[in-house]
Design a protein around this motif. Structure first.
Motif, PDB file in Angstrom:
ATOM      1  N   ARG A 275       0.845  -1.203   0.000  1.00  0.00           N
ATOM      2  CA  ARG A 275       0.000   0.000   0.000  1.00  0.00           C
ATOM      3  C   ARG A 275       0.878   1.251   0.000  1.00  0.00           C
ATOM      4  O   ARG A 275       1.923   1.289   0.641  1.00  0.00           O
ATOM      5  N   GLY A 277       0.517   5.760  -0.003  1.00  0.00           N
ATOM      6  CA  GLY A 277      -0.383   6.873   0.235  1.00  0.00           C
ATOM      7  C   GLY A 277       0.366   8.191   0.286  1.00  0.00           C
ATOM      8  O   GLY A 277       1.590   8.240   0.475  1.00  0.00           O
ATOM      9  N   ASP A 278      -0.376   9.290   0.109  1.00  0.00           N
ATOM     10  CA  ASP A 278       0.166  10.646   0.146  1.00  0.00           C
ATOM     11  C   ASP A 278      -0.524  11.398   1.277  1.00  0.00           C
ATOM     12  O   ASP A 278      -1.761  11.502   1.307  1.00  0.00           O
ATOM     13  N   HIS A 283      -1.255  17.200  -4.527  1.00  0.00           N
ATOM     14  CA  HIS A 283      -1.056  15.864  -5.064  1.00  0.00           C
ATOM     15  C   HIS A 283       0.218  15.772  -5.903  1.00  0.00           C
ATOM     16  O   HIS A 283       0.812  16.767  -6.312  1.00  0.00           O
ATOM     17  N   LEU A 325      -3.012   9.420  -7.326  1.00  0.00           N
ATOM     18  CA  LEU A 325      -2.756   9.227  -5.905  1.00  0.00           C
ATOM     19  C   LEU A 325      -3.464  10.313  -5.095  1.00  0.00           C
ATOM     20  O   LEU A 325      -2.836  11.196  -4.493  1.00  0.00           O
ATOM     21  N   SER A 327      -6.071   9.201  -2.845  1.00  0.00           N
ATOM     22  CA  SER A 327      -6.265   8.424  -1.621  1.00  0.00           C
ATOM     23  C   SER A 327      -5.305   7.240  -1.639  1.00  0.00           C
ATOM     24  O   SER A 327      -4.750   6.901  -2.695  1.00  0.00           O
ATOM     25  N   PRO A 328      -5.064   6.602  -0.510  1.00  0.00           N
ATOM     26  CA  PRO A 328      -4.150   5.447  -0.486  1.00  0.00           C
ATOM     27  C   PRO A 328      -4.604   4.342  -1.429  1.00  0.00           C
ATOM     28  O   PRO A 328      -5.798   4.010  -1.519  1.00  0.00           O
ATOM     29  N   ILE A 401     -10.682   9.218   5.132  1.00  0.00           N
ATOM     30  CA  ILE A 401      -9.558   8.282   5.104  1.00  0.00           C
ATOM     31  C   ILE A 401      -9.009   8.154   6.524  1.00  0.00           C
ATOM     32  O   ILE A 401      -8.598   9.151   7.120  1.00  0.00           O
ATOM     33  N   TYR A 403      -6.057   6.996   8.423  1.00  0.00           N
ATOM     34  CA  TYR A 403      -4.674   6.566   8.282  1.00  0.00           C
ATOM     35  C   TYR A 403      -4.202   5.733   9.461  1.00  0.00           C
ATOM     36  O   TYR A 403      -3.078   5.227   9.445  1.00  0.00           O
ATOM     37  N   PHE A 406      -3.633   2.270   8.117  1.00  0.00           N
ATOM     38  CA  PHE A 406      -2.830   2.199   6.893  1.00  0.00           C
ATOM     39  C   PHE A 406      -1.957   0.957   6.868  1.00  0.00           C
ATOM     40  O   PHE A 406      -1.810   0.307   5.821  1.00  0.00           O
TER      41      PHE A 406
END
Length: 499
Positions: A275, A277-278, A283, A325, A327-328, A401, A403, A406
């Protein structure tokens, strides 16, 4: 009894037990029970007595419990495992008696993306000077600040020394009190004043107290040269500091990868997943994902290749490697014939020694610079039979989201065999279904001929209320019932009646 009294004249009567006549089987059973009881020293068949040191009665034999074969087998395996644990050699101890931990594999790329490689024995160091700008940018901050300060200090001191030399050679220092003398630079009476004039000239401050006169052509040429070189030093050093400050390396700190990679089924195929993610709201534009397998190998000719790099496909053929990218996302690598994990099972995964390097590249939306984030997974960081926990939920007007989930994974039912063995099992099942359908279709004409050979008593039976079976072409309902039987389903009475 005479023999008994002669051998044991002082034996008390409490130790004399009567002897009963028993068969051979009963004697063996009694001897076994007596040996199992506590305090038995000797059994004398000639004397017919059992001599003990205690008068405690033996416990009753345990009742026989009928156990299944599976329970006996499980108990036997448990006893064997317990014995194996007892006989297991002790762990290697260190100098102070502490158990030594298992040595982990040396990482090629750290979890934070730093490449664990150092270059040594480089003799052509002059090549770094050919690209001095990149060399200065690649320096750490302490060295960069030192070079930045020294560049300005050296130029100021150099030109200050030249201004002092001009004043000394022209005799300006000897005519400080002479008002009729025209010096090259007014109010320069020593090295400190020349150094201050050099700083004012290069930084274009111009306080107005120390100025150059028109009676010194050498000073005019030096003024032009210092102004030009000062502008070049300013542009070079300020440019280096700006590039170093705006480097997108810190942007990669907000691009996170999961701590573990997982292997589980997706659409009945084994897949390697991780996985990414940002954390920022700005972005990454044009994000692109790549993966490499770092593993040493030996060729058929005997050549050893350390840290060989093999591409791991994460959707290059289908375009899935280009990410949006926001969302994860869970990046998936399908383990197929062209994959490096085609022959790897769960048992082999625990023995393998490799490293998976994942690379995320893209352009920073705020600055327009290309950013690269890296991470890696060792063999022990790949979890077989796990799946990532969902972390997205629908809120009022937006997607939330979490996290906190994650890095979370949970176990799922996953075969422990390799992808090759799984594909072979699926192929055998398809072949079995194909040949079973073909054999059933071959049997249909034989059944029709047998029905045609039956006597014409079918009309009489039909009058009694029994169904009539038509011989010849199959209707649509008959075809559906036949396909239902081939697929393992049971044809109901209703479908037979309709047929």
């Amino acid at each position: 009894m005479a023999l008994e009294n002669s051998v044991f004249p002082s034996r008390p009567d409490s130790l004399a037990l009567p002897v009963e006549e028993k068969t051979e089987g009963e004697e063996e059973e009694a001897a076994t029970k007596s040996s199992a009881s506590t305090g038995v020293f000797n059994v004398s068949e000639e004397l017919g007595h059992v001599v003990t040191t205690q008068t405690m009665p033996s416990p009753p034999p345990p009742a026989k419990v009928k156990r299944s074969f599976q329970s006996k087998l499980a108990e036997r395996e448990a006893n064997a495992n317990q014995h194996r644990k007892k006989t297991q050699p002790e762990k290697e101890r260190g100098r102070f008696g502490w158990a030594r931990a298992r040595r982990k594999r040396q990482r090629y790329v750290e979890k934070n993306g730093r490449c664990n490689v150092q270059h040594g024995n480089m003799r052509e160091t002059y090549r770094y000077l050919t690209d001095i700008f990149t060399t200065l940018v690649d320096l750490n901050w302490r060295c960069s600040l030192f070079v930045f300060v020294m560049a300005y200090a050296v130029t100021w001191l150099f030109f200050g020394a030249i201004w002092y030399l001009i004043a000394y050679c022209r005799g300006d220092l000897d005519h400080l009190e002479d008002e009729a003398w025209t010096p090259c630079v007014n109010n320069v009476n020593g090295f400190i004043s020349a150094f201050l004039f050099s700083i004012e000239t290069e930084t274009t401050i111009g306080y107005g107290h120390r100025v150059i006169t028109d009676q010194c052509p050498v000073g005019t040429m030096l003024l032009l040269l210092q102004a030009i070189l000062g502008s070049m030093v300013n542009a070079f050093m300020v440019g280096c500091m700006f590039v170093k400050i705006s480097q997108p390396n810190k942007r990669a700190e907000t691009l996170v990868f999961s701590k573990h990679a997982v292997i589980s089924l997706r659409d009945d195929k084994l897949c390697l997943m991780f996985r990414v993610g940002d954390l920022r709201s700005s972005h990454i534009v044009g994000a692109n994902m790549r993966a490499k397998l770092i593993k040493s190998k030996q060729t058929q000719e005997g050549e050893f290749i350390p840290l060989d790099q093999t591409d791991i496909s994460v959707g290059f053929e289908t375009g899935d490697d280009r990410l949006f990218l926001v969302s994860p996302l869970v990046i998936s690598h399908e383990i197929d014939v062209h994959s490096a994990f085609w022959d790897m099972s769960q048992a082999q995964l625990e023995k393998e020694d490799f490293e998976i390097v994942v690379i995320l590249e893209g352009m920073v939306e705020a600055t327009g610079m290309t950013c690269q984030a890296r991470s890696s997974y060792l063999a022990e960081e790949v979890l077989w039979g796990h799946r990532f926990s969902p972390m997205m939920s629908l809120a009022e007007g937006f997607f939330d989201i979490d996290y906190g989930a994650f890095h979370h994974t949970f176990e799922v039912d996953t075969p422990s065999c390799s992808a090759r063995e799984l594909a072979l099992a699926a192929a055998r099942l398809d072949a079995h279904l194909y040949w079973s359908i073909s054999s059933r279709l071959d049997e249909e004409p034989t059944l029709a001929e047998q029905a045609a050979k039956q006597p014409d008593g079918g009309s009489a039976h039909s009058k009694a209320g029994e169904p009539i079976f038509t011989v010849g072409e199959m209707t649509d309902i008959q075809e559906q019932s036949a396909l239902g039987e081939l697929n393992g389903s049971v044809t109901t009475d209703q479908s037979e009646t309709e047929a």
